[in-house]
Design an enzyme around this catalytic site. Structure first.
Site, short mmCIF file in Angstrom:
data_model
loop_
_atom_site.label_atom_id
_atom_site.label_comp_id
_atom_site.label_asym_id
_atom_site.label_seq_id
_atom_site.Cartn_x
_atom_site.Cartn_y
_atom_site.Cartn_z
CG ASP A 6 1.78 -3.24 -3.11
OD1 ASP A 6 0.73 -3.89 -3.23
OD2 ASP A 6 1.80 -1.98 -2.65
N1 URA Z 1 0.07 -1.22 1.67
C1 URA Z 1 0.72 -1.17 0.47
O1 URA Z 1 0.52 0.04 -0.03
N2 URA Z 1 1.30 -2.09 -0.10
C2 URA Z 1 1.66 -3.19 0.45
O2 URA Z 1 2.39 -3.93 0.05
C3 URA Z 1 0.91 -3.53 1.72
C4 URA Z 1 0.39 -2.31 2.56
#
Ligand code: URA
Length: 247
Positions: free
Chosen positions: A106
């Site tokens: 993310d």
């Molecule tokens: N899980 C998440 O919620 N975000 C990420 O970036 C990676 C795994």
């Protein structure tokens, strides 16, 4: 004889310019193949055995590049994006133009991201069938339910009704006094969208900081600050190829 490719393709892949720019360079006598000036950029060469020089500098062929990036917050796991800088743009020493992130973090997640142009390895690492372990470090707001380790072990039912595979939760520090945060690591075997955040959400908890520490045998180099990167070592690459080839 090994595989052959066009001279302009070879030079283009090695980041030396567009096809027309390379044609121009050849016209000016700047490109040599095995010691001979070469004007025909469409001619075939063998990248492994033919010696190509540009302005007297030997161009080594690199079929694949592999980088470990400590992705900072505010950067997207993409090759192009209208809004945010991308992880691929951070690899300033990249030679090839076809690099992409093998996996997704993310925009507000930090940590290990493999940047490569090796589609086969990326596919094997990311394939849902392979269950490659991914370990994250996280800060959770407040405290966790007493049985959260057991719940993660059993698999968590997410808000969309899907159940995750078993995951291993390690509580590193209970809620820090005055800070109201719990530090944990979590190892998951899948890579569903926002998976870590959604797993904690299902327990009524909020992730306020998330960083990926490892993916399969590949462990984030602690010396890399957010935004920094380096090439994978031979050992790291061999480990990834070996580990991820197991069915
Ligand atoms: N899980 C998440 O919620 N975000 C990420 O970036 C990676 C795994």
């Amino acid at each position: 004889m090994g595989t052959t490719m066009r001279l302009d393709k070879f030079l283009g892949q090695m980041g030396k310019g567009s096809r027309s720019q390379i044609k121009e360079m050849a016209k000016k006598g700047r490109i040599f193949v095995n010691g001979q000036a070469e004007k025909k950029t469409e001619r075939k060469i063998c990248p492994e055995t033919d010696e190509v020089t540009l302005d007297g500098c030997k161009i080594d062929y690199m079929a694949f590049e592999y980088y470990m990036l400590n992705k900072p917050q505010g950067v997207v796991s993409a090759t192009e994006d209208g809004r945010y800088p991308t992880a691929v743009e951070l690899i300033g020493s990249a030679v090839r133009k076809d690099l992409f992130p093998a996996g997704r973090l993310d925009v507000d997640t930090e940590g290990l991201l493999l940047i490569t142009n090796d589609g086969e390895l990326a596919h094997r690492l990311l394939s849902p069938k392979r269950h490659v372990d991914k370990t994250y470090y996280a800060h959770i707001l407040g405290s966790l339910p007493a049985d959260s380790q057991k719940q993660f072990e059993a698999g968590i039912i997410l808000e969309d009704g899907l159940k995750t595979m078993p995951a291993v939760l390690n509580i590193l520090s209970e809620e820090e006094p005055g800070k109201d945060l719990t530090a944990v690591t979590l190892t998951i075997q899948e890579g569903k969208f926002h998976q870590v955040k959604r797993m904690f959400q299902a327990l009524g908890c909020q992730v306020v900081y998330l960083k990926r520490l490892s993916m399969g045998s590949l462990v984030l180099d602690g010396k890399l600050k957010p935004g920094e990167y380096r090439r994978l070592t031979e050992e790291e690459l061999a480990g990834l190829k070996k580990g991820e080839s197991i069915e």
